[in-house]
Design a protein around this motif. Structure first.
Motif, PDB file in Angstrom:
ATOM      1  N   ASN A 263       0.858  -1.182   0.000  1.00 49.37           N
ATOM      2  CA  ASN A 263       0.000   0.000   0.000  1.00 49.37           C
ATOM      3  C   ASN A 263       0.898   1.237   0.000  1.00 49.37           C
ATOM      4  OD1 ASN A 263      -1.556   2.280   1.047  1.00 49.37           O
ATOM      5  ND2 ASN A 263      -3.149   0.787   1.501  1.00 49.37           N
ATOM      6  N   ARG A 264       0.835   2.000  -1.104  1.00 48.90           N
ATOM      7  CA  ARG A 264       1.775   3.120  -1.260  1.00 48.90           C
ATOM      8  C   ARG A 264       1.587   4.187  -0.181  1.00 48.90           C
ATOM      9  NH1 ARG A 264       3.322  -0.344  -4.279  1.00 48.90           N
ATOM     10  NH2 ARG A 264       4.234  -0.070  -6.343  1.00 48.90           N
ATOM     11  N   TYR A 265       0.361   4.369   0.289  1.00 50.38           N
ATOM     12  CA  TYR A 265       0.105   5.417   1.278  1.00 50.38           C
ATOM     13  C   TYR A 265       0.547   4.974   2.668  1.00 50.38           C
ATOM     14  CZ  TYR A 265      -2.426   7.050  -2.721  1.00 50.38           C
ATOM     15  OH  TYR A 265      -2.735   7.432  -4.003  1.00 50.38           O
ATOM     16  N   ARG A 266       0.332   3.707   2.976  1.00 51.32           N
ATOM     17  CA  ARG A 266       0.858   3.184   4.242  1.00 51.32           C
ATOM     18  C   ARG A 266       2.383   3.161   4.206  1.00 51.32           C
ATOM     19  NH1 ARG A 266       0.251   0.531   8.855  1.00 51.32           N
ATOM     20  NH2 ARG A 266       1.607  -1.216   9.310  1.00 51.32           N
ATOM     21  N   LEU A 267       2.947   2.859   3.039  1.00 50.60           N
ATOM     22  CA  LEU A 267       4.402   2.847   2.909  1.00 50.60           C
ATOM     23  C   LEU A 267       4.984   4.227   3.172  1.00 50.60           C
ATOM     24  CD1 LEU A 267       6.939   1.236   2.137  1.00 50.60           C
ATOM     25  CD2 LEU A 267       6.518   1.873  -0.246  1.00 50.60           C
ATOM     26  N   LYS A 268       4.338   5.276   2.611  1.00 46.29           N
ATOM     27  CA  LYS A 268       4.814   6.639   2.864  1.00 46.29           C
ATOM     28  C   LYS A 268       4.728   6.987   4.348  1.00 46.29           C
ATOM     29  CE  LYS A 268       3.696   8.503  -1.720  1.00 46.29           C
ATOM     30  NZ  LYS A 268       2.853   9.466  -2.486  1.00 46.29           N
ATOM     31  N   HIS A 269       3.654   6.517   4.993  1.00 45.68           N
ATOM     32  CA  HIS A 269       3.497   6.769   6.425  1.00 45.68           C
ATOM     33  C   HIS A 269       4.617   6.105   7.212  1.00 45.68           C
ATOM     34  CE1 HIS A 269       1.703   7.063  10.393  1.00 45.68           C
ATOM     35  NE2 HIS A 269       1.705   5.736  10.492  1.00 45.68           N
ATOM     36  N   LEU A 270       4.950   4.852   6.874  1.00 47.07           N
ATOM     37  CA  LEU A 270       6.006   4.142   7.590  1.00 47.07           C
ATOM     38  C   LEU A 270       7.379   4.771   7.315  1.00 47.07           C
ATOM     39  CD1 LEU A 270       4.835   0.443   7.051  1.00 47.07           C
ATOM     40  CD2 LEU A 270       4.698   1.805   9.145  1.00 47.07           C
TER      41      LEU A 270
ATOM     42  N   GLU B 178     -13.397  11.104  -6.024  1.00 45.05           N
ATOM     43  CA  GLU B 178     -14.236   9.904  -5.946  1.00 45.05           C
ATOM     44  C   GLU B 178     -13.450   8.725  -5.404  1.00 45.05           C
ATOM     45  OE1 GLU B 178     -17.454   9.515  -6.325  1.00 45.05           O
ATOM     46  OE2 GLU B 178     -17.621  11.673  -6.647  1.00 45.05           O
ATOM     47  N   GLU B 179     -12.191   8.588  -5.822  1.00 43.45           N
ATOM     48  CA  GLU B 179     -11.351   7.491  -5.327  1.00 43.45           C
ATOM     49  C   GLU B 179     -11.060   7.665  -3.847  1.00 43.45           C
ATOM     50  OE1 GLU B 179      -8.875   6.456  -9.429  1.00 43.45           O
ATOM     51  OE2 GLU B 179      -8.161   8.026  -8.070  1.00 43.45           O
ATOM     52  N   LEU B 180     -10.826   8.916  -3.424  1.00 44.81           N
ATOM     53  CA  LEU B 180     -10.584   9.171  -2.009  1.00 44.81           C
ATOM     54  C   LEU B 180     -11.830   8.878  -1.186  1.00 44.81           C
ATOM     55  CD1 LEU B 180      -8.605  10.148   0.103  1.00 44.81           C
ATOM     56  CD2 LEU B 180      -9.284  12.499  -0.386  1.00 44.81           C
ATOM     57  N   ARG B 181     -13.000   9.203  -1.732  1.00 44.50           N
ATOM     58  CA  ARG B 181     -14.255   8.897  -1.043  1.00 44.50           C
ATOM     59  C   ARG B 181     -14.426   7.383  -0.882  1.00 44.50           C
ATOM     60  NH1 ARG B 181     -17.249  11.608  -4.000  1.00 44.50           N
ATOM     61  NH2 ARG B 181     -17.594  13.446  -2.698  1.00 44.50           N
ATOM     62  N   THR B 182     -14.093   6.637  -1.924  1.00 42.55           N
ATOM     63  CA  THR B 182     -14.162   5.172  -1.848  1.00 42.55           C
ATOM     64  C   THR B 182     -13.182   4.639  -0.820  1.00 42.55           C
ATOM     65  OG1 THR B 182     -14.790   5.041  -4.183  1.00 42.55           O
ATOM     66  CG2 THR B 182     -13.938   3.037  -3.168  1.00 42.55           C
ATOM     67  N   LEU B 183     -11.990   5.228  -0.780  1.00 46.28           N
ATOM     68  CA  LEU B 183     -10.975   4.806   0.182  1.00 46.28           C
ATOM     69  C   LEU B 183     -11.463   5.015   1.612  1.00 46.28           C
ATOM     70  CD1 LEU B 183      -8.028   3.784   0.399  1.00 46.28           C
ATOM     71  CD2 LEU B 183      -7.304   6.160   0.508  1.00 46.28           C
TER      72      LEU B 183
ATOM     73  N   ARG C 116     -17.553   7.947  13.095  1.00 53.34           N
ATOM     74  CA  ARG C 116     -17.747   9.405  13.161  1.00 53.34           C
ATOM     75  C   ARG C 116     -16.666  10.129  12.358  1.00 53.34           C
ATOM     76  NH1 ARG C 116     -20.686  13.065  15.412  1.00 53.34           N
ATOM     77  NH2 ARG C 116     -19.849  15.081  16.043  1.00 53.34           N
ATOM     78  N   ASN C 117     -15.416   9.675  12.485  1.00 49.94           N
ATOM     79  CA  ASN C 117     -14.344  10.287  11.703  1.00 49.94           C
ATOM     80  C   ASN C 117     -14.561  10.059  10.212  1.00 49.94           C
ATOM     81  OD1 ASN C 117     -13.297  10.863  14.166  1.00 49.94           O
ATOM     82  ND2 ASN C 117     -11.526   9.511  14.033  1.00 49.94           N
ATOM     83  N   GLN C 118     -15.087   8.881   9.876  1.00 51.50           N
ATOM     84  CA  GLN C 118     -15.391   8.567   8.491  1.00 51.50           C
ATOM     85  C   GLN C 118     -16.428   9.533   7.935  1.00 51.50           C
ATOM     86  OE1 GLN C 118     -17.142   4.647   7.809  1.00 51.50           O
ATOM     87  NE2 GLN C 118     -15.564   4.228   6.305  1.00 51.50           N
ATOM     88  N   SER C 119     -17.471   9.791   8.722  1.00 46.12           N
ATOM     89  CA  SER C 119     -18.525  10.714   8.295  1.00 46.12           C
ATOM     90  C   SER C 119     -17.987  12.128   8.126  1.00 46.12           C
ATOM     91  CB  SER C 119     -19.676  10.709   9.315  1.00 46.12           C
ATOM     92  OG  SER C 119     -20.252   9.424   9.417  1.00 46.12           O
ATOM     93  N   MET C 120     -17.094  12.542   9.022  1.00 38.87           N
ATOM     94  CA  MET C 120     -16.531  13.888   8.929  1.00 38.87           C
ATOM     95  C   MET C 120     -15.683  14.043   7.670  1.00 38.87           C
ATOM     96  SD  MET C 120     -15.524  14.545  12.931  1.00 38.87           S
ATOM     97  CE  MET C 120     -14.641  16.053  12.554  1.00 38.87           C
ATOM     98  N   LEU C 121     -14.875  13.038   7.362  1.00 41.14           N
ATOM     99  CA  LEU C 121     -14.045  13.107   6.164  1.00 41.14           C
ATOM    100  C   LEU C 121     -14.906  13.155   4.903  1.00 41.14           C
ATOM    101  CD1 LEU C 121     -11.213  10.582   7.113  1.00 41.14           C
ATOM    102  CD2 LEU C 121     -10.984  13.054   6.845  1.00 41.14           C
ATOM    103  N   LEU C 122     -15.951  12.349   4.884  1.00 39.18           N
ATOM    104  CA  LEU C 122     -16.859  12.367   3.729  1.00 39.18           C
ATOM    105  C   LEU C 122     -17.559  13.716   3.616  1.00 39.18           C
ATOM    106  CD1 LEU C 122     -18.435   8.800   3.991  1.00 39.18           C
ATOM    107  CD2 LEU C 122     -16.779   9.603   2.303  1.00 39.18           C
ATOM    108  N   GLY C 123     -17.894  14.307   4.775  1.00 34.49           N
ATOM    109  CA  GLY C 123     -18.514  15.631   4.771  1.00 34.49           C
ATOM    110  C   GLY C 123     -17.602  16.682   4.178  1.00 34.49           C
TER     111      GLY C 123
END
Length: 425
Positions: free
Chosen positions: A34-41, A172-177, A188-195
């Motif tokens: 996962n490229r985004y998890r890899l960047k985080h690590l 749209e891809e970020l929303r799916t993620l 709740r955090n999921q709802s806030m990000l989608l908002g």
């Protein structure tokens, strides 16, 4: 002596199969990270992640060293297996070696290690990076030559090998993620990000308090009525107008009303002294843009106007924030509830309820690309205001008007059923 040589060759063959399994799993593990998890690590300075990330900066070189190593050990293993089989079974050993080695490599050097790497890419890729980086340095001239030929061939096919935009996410891809985060992200955090993601797609017209529900101060009324209204209002800011909302003269902040109390008796003239200029907002303004305007101009409330300059309603900073974090206040929540569940599974819905709010509350997908309210949806679908109660079907939703007055549908029964083949009334 011959038995000893065969045993040695079999030992070498087993080692080559293990090497083949290593290269196969390394390739799948590296490409499955996962490229985004890899960047985080990498930011957390994880050593394995940093080495893997360095290798993935040039995937052509990484694939080159893996495939060179994998093909080398597989071809060498094939040669050794053929020698052993010929010594044991003569000419028939060639067929036996081909069939047997194909099956062994397929199971133990391809399918099994690649499946394991696909399921646990980090556990395979990070340790493998400690071996692949020195190996890349060791055989770099060969990798460079192979990549040069390969990249030249790809350029002839019109492929840009430096195009690295595959990992950029659209909205749209970020929303799916975010939706697929599941238990990794609290609901709740999921709802806030989608908002937040939806702010650019929703306009102030979608969330405003409609004109017929706006509470304000009408200066044409008697001062006693105005004082009575000020004493019971639950709002912090009120529009002040003369006769009708389109003739607004300013916005009264209840905090400024304290200045009027210090002056003695409240009068219309005193109220006019403490009001601020009205702030107008075009109805098509996206919430994301309006949030920035509120922040930049230090405003908390604006009057929404249409293309003709008529006031359609009001929108506040709190309304926009509630699109992100949900309801900020529970005051009078029960009194203002627009959706009432029934024992038969249907719902009584107030005609003035916003379709977006109904969809959010009930997880439905009533159309939102036209009218904003349930009343508007029904009248647009019917293309008229019904004289008597009617029942209609819209997709998988059945809507039945229950109360009609003053050219408005006050209450509607809505139920959700299986998807219809086509919309019908």
């Amino acid at each position: 002596m011959e038995d000893a040589s065969i045993s040695l060759l079999l030992g070498i063959l087993c080692c080559l199969i293990l090497c083949s399994a290593f290269f196969s799993s390394s390739e799948t593990g590296m490409m499955s990270l996962n490229r985004y998890r890899l960047k985080h690590l990498v930011k957390k300075k994880h050593p394995g992640a940093r080495r893997a990330s360095k290798l993935l900066e040039r995937p052509d070189r990484l694939i080159g060293v893996i495939l060179i190593g994998n093909n080398f050990v597989n071809i060498l293993a094939s040669a050794i297996a053929t020698i052993v089989a010929v010594r044991l079974w003569g000419d028939a050993g060639v067929v036996i070696a081909t069939a047997g080695l194909t099956l062994v490599i397929l199971i133990f050097a391809e399918v099994s290690p690649k499946t394991l790497a696909a399921l646990h890419p980090e556990k395979i890729a990070f340790p493998a990076a400690y071996i692949l980086r020195p190996l890349l340095t060791l055989i770099y001239p060969l990798v460079w030559a192979v990549n040069g030929i390969t990249n030249g061939f790809l350029r002839l096919l019109g492929i840009n090998i430096n195009d690295d935009n595959n990992h950029n996410l659209s909205t749209e891809e970020l929303r799916t993620l975010v939706n697929e985060a599941g238990a990794l992200l609290p609901h709740r955090n999921q709802s806030m990000l989608l908002g937040v993601l939806e702010l650019s797609e929703v306009t102030v017209n979608d969330i405003m308090v409609p004109r017929n529900e706006v509470i304000g101060i009408d200066l044409d009324e008697e001062i006693d009525q105005i004082i009575q209204q000020l004493s019971i209002t639950p709002h912090t800011r009120l529009p002040v107008y003369r006769g009708e909302l389109n003739k607004v003269v300013g916005i009264l902040h209840m905090r400024n009303l304290a200045q009027v109390f210090h002056q003695g008796t409240i009068s219309k003239a005193a109220i006019l002294q403490v009001i601020t200029e009205p702030y107008f907002i075009p109805e098509s303004t996206p919430l994301q843009t309006q949030l920035l305007h509120f922040q930049k101009q230090g405003r908390r409330m604006g009057l929404v106007v249409d293309e003709y300059g008529d006031i359609e309603g009001i929108v506040t900073l709190e309304d926009i924030l509630e699109e992100i974090v949900g309801e900020l206040s529970n005051d009078n929540k029960e009194d203002n509830q627009d959706i009432h569940p029934q024992e038969d599974g249907s719902y009584f819905v107030d005609g003035s309820a916003y379709i977006r709010d109904v969809n959010k509350a009930l997880e439905w997908d009533l159309p939102t690309d036209g009218p904003k309210t349930i009343n508007g949806l029904v009248t647009e679908t019917l293309e008229s205001i019904p004289d008597a109660n009617v029942c209609m079907r819209l997709g998988r939703y059945q809507l039945e008007t229950l109360q009609i007055s003053d050219n408005l549908i006050k209450t509607i029964r809505v139920s959700c059923g299986p998807e219809a083949q086509e919309d019908d009334f």
